[in-house]
Design an enzyme around this catalytic site. Structure first.
Site, PDB file in Angstrom:
ATOM      1  N   GLU A 279       0.843  -1.213   0.000  1.00  0.00           N
ATOM      2  CA  GLU A 279       0.000   0.000   0.000  1.00  0.00           C
ATOM      3  C   GLU A 279       0.872   1.255   0.000  1.00  0.00           C
ATOM      4  O   GLU A 279       0.570   2.248  -0.663  1.00  0.00           O
ATOM      5  CB  GLU A 279      -0.944   0.013   1.212  1.00  0.00           C
ATOM      6  CG  GLU A 279      -1.972  -1.092   1.208  1.00  0.00           C
ATOM      7  CD  GLU A 279      -2.771  -1.146  -0.074  1.00  0.00           C
ATOM      8  OE1 GLU A 279      -3.187  -0.096  -0.582  1.00  0.00           O
ATOM      9  OE2 GLU A 279      -2.973  -2.261  -0.593  1.00  0.00           O
ATOM     10  N   TRP A 282       1.873   1.853  -3.403  1.00  0.00           N
ATOM     11  CA  TRP A 282       0.824   2.560  -4.175  1.00  0.00           C
ATOM     12  C   TRP A 282       0.977   4.067  -3.974  1.00  0.00           C
ATOM     13  O   TRP A 282       0.855   4.859  -4.913  1.00  0.00           O
ATOM     14  CB  TRP A 282      -0.582   2.155  -3.707  1.00  0.00           C
ATOM     15  CG  TRP A 282      -1.148   0.993  -4.451  1.00  0.00           C
ATOM     16  CD1 TRP A 282      -1.244  -0.292  -4.013  1.00  0.00           C
ATOM     17  CD2 TRP A 282      -1.721   1.008  -5.777  1.00  0.00           C
ATOM     18  NE1 TRP A 282      -1.833  -1.078  -4.972  1.00  0.00           N
ATOM     19  CE2 TRP A 282      -2.138  -0.309  -6.057  1.00  0.00           C
ATOM     20  CE3 TRP A 282      -1.925   1.997  -6.745  1.00  0.00           C
ATOM     21  CZ2 TRP A 282      -2.742  -0.652  -7.272  1.00  0.00           C
ATOM     22  CZ3 TRP A 282      -2.532   1.652  -7.952  1.00  0.00           C
ATOM     23  CH2 TRP A 282      -2.928   0.339  -8.204  1.00  0.00           C
ATOM     24  N   TRP A 311     -20.566  13.356 -18.498  1.00  0.00           N
ATOM     25  CA  TRP A 311     -20.975  13.316 -17.092  1.00  0.00           C
ATOM     26  C   TRP A 311     -22.282  14.070 -16.931  1.00  0.00           C
ATOM     27  O   TRP A 311     -22.544  15.026 -17.666  1.00  0.00           O
ATOM     28  CB  TRP A 311     -19.882  13.941 -16.212  1.00  0.00           C
ATOM     29  CG  TRP A 311     -18.527  13.321 -16.371  1.00  0.00           C
ATOM     30  CD1 TRP A 311     -17.450  13.850 -17.008  1.00  0.00           C
ATOM     31  CD2 TRP A 311     -18.117  12.032 -15.896  1.00  0.00           C
ATOM     32  NE1 TRP A 311     -16.382  12.979 -16.946  1.00  0.00           N
ATOM     33  CE2 TRP A 311     -16.760  11.852 -16.269  1.00  0.00           C
ATOM     34  CE3 TRP A 311     -18.739  11.008 -15.186  1.00  0.00           C
ATOM     35  CZ2 TRP A 311     -16.029  10.705 -15.967  1.00  0.00           C
ATOM     36  CZ3 TRP A 311     -18.007   9.875 -14.876  1.00  0.00           C
ATOM     37  CH2 TRP A 311     -16.679   9.724 -15.263  1.00  0.00           C
ATOM     38  N   ASN A 346     -10.414   2.970   3.254  1.00  0.00           N
ATOM     39  CA  ASN A 346     -10.093   2.823   1.827  1.00  0.00           C
ATOM     40  C   ASN A 346     -11.186   2.080   1.051  1.00  0.00           C
ATOM     41  O   ASN A 346     -11.552   2.481  -0.051  1.00  0.00           O
ATOM     42  CB  ASN A 346      -8.753   2.100   1.667  1.00  0.00           C
ATOM     43  CG  ASN A 346      -8.382   1.950   0.208  1.00  0.00           C
ATOM     44  OD1 ASN A 346      -8.264   2.933  -0.506  1.00  0.00           O
ATOM     45  ND2 ASN A 346      -8.233   0.716  -0.243  1.00  0.00           N
ATOM     46  N   TRP A 364     -15.806  12.708 -11.845  1.00  0.00           N
ATOM     47  CA  TRP A 364     -14.912  12.386 -10.736  1.00  0.00           C
ATOM     48  C   TRP A 364     -14.273  13.631 -10.131  1.00  0.00           C
ATOM     49  O   TRP A 364     -13.912  13.665  -8.960  1.00  0.00           O
ATOM     50  CB  TRP A 364     -13.823  11.408 -11.183  1.00  0.00           C
ATOM     51  CG  TRP A 364     -12.992  11.870 -12.363  1.00  0.00           C
ATOM     52  CD1 TRP A 364     -13.266  11.667 -13.680  1.00  0.00           C
ATOM     53  CD2 TRP A 364     -11.777  12.633 -12.331  1.00  0.00           C
ATOM     54  NE1 TRP A 364     -12.300  12.244 -14.474  1.00  0.00           N
ATOM     55  CE2 TRP A 364     -11.365  12.845 -13.667  1.00  0.00           C
ATOM     56  CE3 TRP A 364     -10.994  13.141 -11.303  1.00  0.00           C
ATOM     57  CZ2 TRP A 364     -10.212  13.552 -14.003  1.00  0.00           C
ATOM     58  CZ3 TRP A 364      -9.842  13.852 -11.634  1.00  0.00           C
ATOM     59  CH2 TRP A 364      -9.459  14.043 -12.968  1.00  0.00           C
ATOM     60  N   TRP A 387      -9.409   8.624  -7.190  1.00  0.00           N
ATOM     61  CA  TRP A 387     -10.620   8.997  -7.944  1.00  0.00           C
ATOM     62  C   TRP A 387     -10.545   8.536  -9.392  1.00  0.00           C
ATOM     63  O   TRP A 387     -11.517   8.012  -9.943  1.00  0.00           O
ATOM     64  CB  TRP A 387     -10.857  10.519  -7.856  1.00  0.00           C
ATOM     65  CG  TRP A 387     -11.640  10.813  -6.623  1.00  0.00           C
ATOM     66  CD1 TRP A 387     -11.139  11.188  -5.410  1.00  0.00           C
ATOM     67  CD2 TRP A 387     -13.057  10.661  -6.454  1.00  0.00           C
ATOM     68  NE1 TRP A 387     -12.163  11.288  -4.497  1.00  0.00           N
ATOM     69  CE2 TRP A 387     -13.349  10.983  -5.112  1.00  0.00           C
ATOM     70  CE3 TRP A 387     -14.112  10.299  -7.293  1.00  0.00           C
ATOM     71  CZ2 TRP A 387     -14.648  10.942  -4.597  1.00  0.00           C
ATOM     72  CZ3 TRP A 387     -15.403  10.260  -6.789  1.00  0.00           C
ATOM     73  CH2 TRP A 387     -15.666  10.576  -5.464  1.00  0.00           C
TER      74      TRP A 387
HETATM   75  C1  LIG Z   1     -11.254   7.834  -4.062  1.00  0.00           C
HETATM   76  C2  LIG Z   1     -10.014   7.704  -3.198  1.00  0.00           C
HETATM   77  C3  LIG Z   1      -9.429   8.845  -2.664  1.00  0.00           C
HETATM   78  C4  LIG Z   1      -8.270   8.738  -1.874  1.00  0.00           C
HETATM   79  N1  LIG Z   1      -7.702   9.885  -1.381  1.00  0.00           N
HETATM   80  C5  LIG Z   1      -6.564   9.806  -0.646  1.00  0.00           C
HETATM   81  C6  LIG Z   1      -5.939  10.969  -0.133  1.00  0.00           C
HETATM   82  O1  LIG Z   1      -6.357  12.104  -0.370  1.00  0.00           O
HETATM   83  N2  LIG Z   1      -4.825  10.814   0.637  1.00  0.00           N
HETATM   84  C7  LIG Z   1      -4.311   9.585   0.914  1.00  0.00           C
HETATM   85  O2  LIG Z   1      -3.302   9.494   1.638  1.00  0.00           O
HETATM   86  N3  LIG Z   1      -4.873   8.471   0.414  1.00  0.00           N
HETATM   87  C8  LIG Z   1      -5.982   8.536  -0.340  1.00  0.00           C
HETATM   88  N4  LIG Z   1      -6.567   7.395  -0.819  1.00  0.00           N
HETATM   89  C9  LIG Z   1      -5.898   6.105  -0.589  1.00  0.00           C
HETATM   90  C10 LIG Z   1      -6.342   5.342   0.663  1.00  0.00           C
HETATM   91  O3  LIG Z   1      -7.726   5.265   0.734  1.00  0.00           O
HETATM   92  C11 LIG Z   1      -5.806   5.962   1.965  1.00  0.00           C
HETATM   93  O4  LIG Z   1      -4.418   6.191   1.842  1.00  0.00           O
HETATM   94  C12 LIG Z   1      -6.031   5.024   3.146  1.00  0.00           C
HETATM   95  O5  LIG Z   1      -7.396   4.737   3.292  1.00  0.00           O
HETATM   96  C13 LIG Z   1      -5.501   5.683   4.403  1.00  0.00           C
HETATM   97  O6  LIG Z   1      -5.789   4.906   5.527  1.00  0.00           O
HETATM   98  P1  LIG Z   1      -4.630   4.232   6.369  1.00  0.00           P
HETATM   99  O7  LIG Z   1      -3.582   5.226   6.688  1.00  0.00           O
HETATM  100  O8  LIG Z   1      -5.268   3.539   7.505  1.00  0.00           O
HETATM  101  O9  LIG Z   1      -4.039   3.211   5.324  1.00  0.00           O
HETATM  102  P2  LIG Z   1      -3.270   1.832   5.494  1.00  0.00           P
HETATM  103  O10 LIG Z   1      -4.160   0.781   4.970  1.00  0.00           O
HETATM  104  O11 LIG Z   1      -2.743   1.667   6.862  1.00  0.00           O
HETATM  105  O12 LIG Z   1      -2.070   1.978   4.449  1.00  0.00           O
HETATM  106  C14 LIG Z   1      -0.809   2.548   4.837  1.00  0.00           C
HETATM  107  C15 LIG Z   1      -0.501   3.760   3.988  1.00  0.00           C
HETATM  108  O13 LIG Z   1      -0.363   3.371   2.630  1.00  0.00           O
HETATM  109  C16 LIG Z   1      -0.839   4.417   1.783  1.00  0.00           C
HETATM  110  N5  LIG Z   1      -1.978   3.904   1.008  1.00  0.00           N
HETATM  111  C17 LIG Z   1      -2.858   2.953   1.374  1.00  0.00           C
HETATM  112  N6  LIG Z   1      -3.728   2.712   0.371  1.00  0.00           N
HETATM  113  C18 LIG Z   1      -3.388   3.541  -0.635  1.00  0.00           C
HETATM  114  C19 LIG Z   1      -3.916   3.777  -1.938  1.00  0.00           C
HETATM  115  N7  LIG Z   1      -4.955   3.095  -2.430  1.00  0.00           N
HETATM  116  N8  LIG Z   1      -3.343   4.733  -2.694  1.00  0.00           N
HETATM  117  C20 LIG Z   1      -2.284   5.447  -2.241  1.00  0.00           C
HETATM  118  N9  LIG Z   1      -1.735   5.252  -1.016  1.00  0.00           N
HETATM  119  C21 LIG Z   1      -2.288   4.314  -0.227  1.00  0.00           C
HETATM  120  C22 LIG Z   1      -1.296   5.553   2.689  1.00  0.00           C
HETATM  121  O14 LIG Z   1      -0.249   6.473   2.826  1.00  0.00           O
HETATM  122  C23 LIG Z   1      -1.567   4.817   4.000  1.00  0.00           C
HETATM  123  O15 LIG Z   1      -1.455   5.663   5.128  1.00  0.00           O
HETATM  124  C24 LIG Z   1      -7.715   7.472  -1.618  1.00  0.00           C
HETATM  125  C25 LIG Z   1      -8.322   6.333  -2.171  1.00  0.00           C
HETATM  126  C26 LIG Z   1      -9.455   6.447  -2.943  1.00  0.00           C
HETATM  127  C27 LIG Z   1     -10.094   5.211  -3.512  1.00  0.00           C
END
Ligand SMILES: Cc1cc2nc3c(=O)[nH]c(=O)nc-3n(C[C@H](O)[C@H](O)[C@H](O)COP(=O)(O)OP(=O)(O)OC[C@H]3O[C@@H](n4cnc5c(N)ncnc54)[C@H](O)[C@@H]3O)c2cc1C
Length: 484
Positions: A279, A282, A311, A346, A364, A387
């Site tokens: 993650e 990502w 849209w 997420n 979006w 998005w």
């Molecule tokens: C529509 C949409 C919008 C999002 N907007 C943001 C945003 O503005 N800022 C943001 O940090 N993340 C965003 N994410 C990605 C992700 O949802 C969040 O990073 C995650 O939910 C944060 O929770 P956590 O720290 O508990 O993640 P954990 O599951 O603990 O993951 C650890 C870290 O990995 C990174 N990470 C995890 N999943 C993703 C992912 N899919 N994409 C990129 N990095 C990821 C984050 O830095 C996160 O803190 C978005 C995802 C979607 C689908």
């Protein structure tokens, strides 16, 4: 007076593992630090008040951490990036500083600002030293065999893994305590407008707390992460996105901690740690994309051909989605989590974003802007990436013909309906199974709205609209659910 060096903080509000700060402190000269509140710029970037409050609290916390090391932090309120550029030139001159240190930011406006700052500094005879801290591997450094940026995550991850091992050195220490800084006689000692501690009820702005949060996650939740991360009711993810977005933590600190507890392995090892590291990759991927494709900062679709999608202009439906009144309990609960906590799980971000862009066929960019305003972890690269993934307009996005069924998602990932009950309390009195899709009588009794759009109608409308992109290779009916 020995001329100081100037350290400019931005989205790196920490003293540990801060490469620019570390290098500044190695120069054998006093360090003076500066950070700007750029309120007009923030407004232009659509950042919401709750996040601004948290950023200001993080600056105040940084001020105290630096003060304990005798490093003064000037917190200046200016209108925008242009004004911050002028103030940097002013302070370099006033302090007689010959060196400026900062960590790079990657968004287009930030990069433009930094080009101008470097020009000004060169004209002043100041040496600028810039560092990468937002990714483990610097954007632009992970490319395919043709030397081009990756557009798809899996090969990016493979190449990233090949280089990341040697790059994952121990995080840098905080700077040592320096001798108290003596302000030059010709300068009045500036008074920083340190924010009144306006404490967020749920989120800390302290670097120490971020470290503790990381450690707690590693100790208590990381091992089961791969099994539990998709269930919003379990609170099984790290929630470190907020401190990461403020720069209270660095990705290196996260990766280093994970690898230490994963028997020294960055790739492979325990499934929980491996999945979590993926993650973080990502996150790196989306930042690398932002630099390689700056159009992403300008509200453009990654796949230009998707710009033809028509849209819908549906302000009332958009408002219902924003406020959690769609009549789809899992979507409404998700939106309520965002409004109440400033954060959304997420899985729910994907469900909610796909619902807006597919079932409601709303652009979006509207959803992205709304998330940007309310998420405390709001971050252009990841938000845009998420998005565009959900809308199927992005790099490595969900294929457009695979549309989440929000009701099935709800039953699968909130099987007991507990999460729904927590965020849509009107439905808490219903038996768990009914919370996903209450019938007409239950909705009336609970005062809960009817569904804003019927699932199969919305799905078909989206398929028709996206159909202009050309026929899917596979029969859409074979993919009622996106297996993630
Ligand atoms: C529509 C949409 C919008 C999002 N907007 C943001 C945003 O503005 N800022 C943001 O940090 N993340 C965003 N994410 C990605 C992700 O949802 C969040 O990073 C995650 O939910 C944060 O929770 P956590 O720290 O508990 O993640 P954990 O599951 O603990 O993951 C650890 C870290 O990995 C990174 N990470 C995890 N999943 C993703 C992912 N899919 N994409 C990129 N990095 C990821 C984050 O830095 C996160 O803190 C978005 C995802 C979607 C689908």
């Amino acid at each position: 007076m020995t001329e100081p060096v100037l350290m400019w903080f931005r989205t790196d509000l920490r003293i540990h593992d801060n490469p620019a700060l570390h290098a500044a402190a190695q120069q054998g000269r006093p360090v003076v630090a500066i950070v700007f509140e750029t309120h007009h710029q923030w407004a232009r970037h659509g950042i919401g008040p709750r996040k601004i409050n948290l950023m200001r609290a993080a600056m105040a916390s940084l001020h105290d951490s630096l003060a304990a090391r005798n490093i003064p932090l000037l917190i200046e309120t200016v209108a925008d990036f242009e004004a911050s550029r002028q103030r940097i030139a002013h302070w370099l001159q006033a302090l007689g500083a010959r060196q400026l240190f900062f960590n790079n930011e990657y968004e287009v406006n930030e990069r433009r600002r930094d080009i101008m700052v470097c020009r000004d500094a060169a004209a002043q005879g100041v040496d600028v030293q810039r560092f990468h801290d937002q990714c483990l591997l610097a954007p632009g450094s992970v490319n395919n065999k043709a030397g081009l940026p990756f557009r798809v995550y899996t090969p990016f991850r493979k190449a990233w893994m090949a280089d990341a091992g040697p790059a994952l050195t121990a995080p840098l220490p905080a700077p040592a305590v320096q001798a108290p800084f003596e302000w030059p006689d010709h300068l009045l000692m500036p008074v920083s407008s340190v924010a009144e501690p306006n404490v967020d009820p749920l989120w800390s702005a302290s670097e120490d707390d971020a470290h503790q949060q990381l450690q707690e996650f590693i100790d208590e939740r990381a091992r089961q992460y791969h099994q539990e991360r998709d269930f919003p009711g379990l609170d099984s993810t790290s929630r470190l996105s907020v401190p990461l977005s403020l720069g209270l933590l660095s990705p290196r600190q996260c990766l280093y901690a994970a690898v230490r507890f994963n028997d020294g392995r960055l790739d492979g090892g325990r499934s929980g740690f491996q999945t979590w590291i993926n993650e973080l990759v990502w996150r790196e991927f989306y930042r690398h994309l932002l630099v390689a494709f700056p159009e992403l900062c300008k509200h453009r679709a990654f796949k230009p051909e998707t710009e033809v999608i028509r849209w819908r202009h549906a302000p009332d439906e958009f408002a219902a989605w924003c406020e959690g009144r769609t009549g789809y309990p899992i979507v409404d609960a998700a939106q309520q989590q965002l409004l109440q906590e400033g954060w959304m799980h997420n899985r729910l971000r994907m469900i909610s974003a796909m619902f807006l862009t597919k079932h409601l066929l709303i652009d979006w960019r509207q959803g992205e802007a709304f998330f940007n305003q309310y998420l405390l972890d709001a971050d252009l690269a990841s938000n845009n990436g998420g998005w565009q993934w959900s809308a199927s307009t992005g790099a490595d996005g969900a294929p457009w013909f695979r549309i989440f069924n929000p009701l099935l998602q709800s039953r699968k990932f909130d099987a007991t309906g507990e999460f729904i009950a927590r965020f849509v309390p009107a439905l808490a009195s219903l038996p768990p199974d009914s919370r996903h899709e209450p019938d007409g009588l239950q909705r009336r009794r609970c005062g809960y709205p009817t569904a804003i759009v019927e699932h199969s109608f919305g799905r078909q409308r989206a398929l028709d609209a996206f159909g202009v992109l050309g026929k899917p290779v596979t029969d859409p009916a074979a993919h009622p659910e996106l297996p993630l």
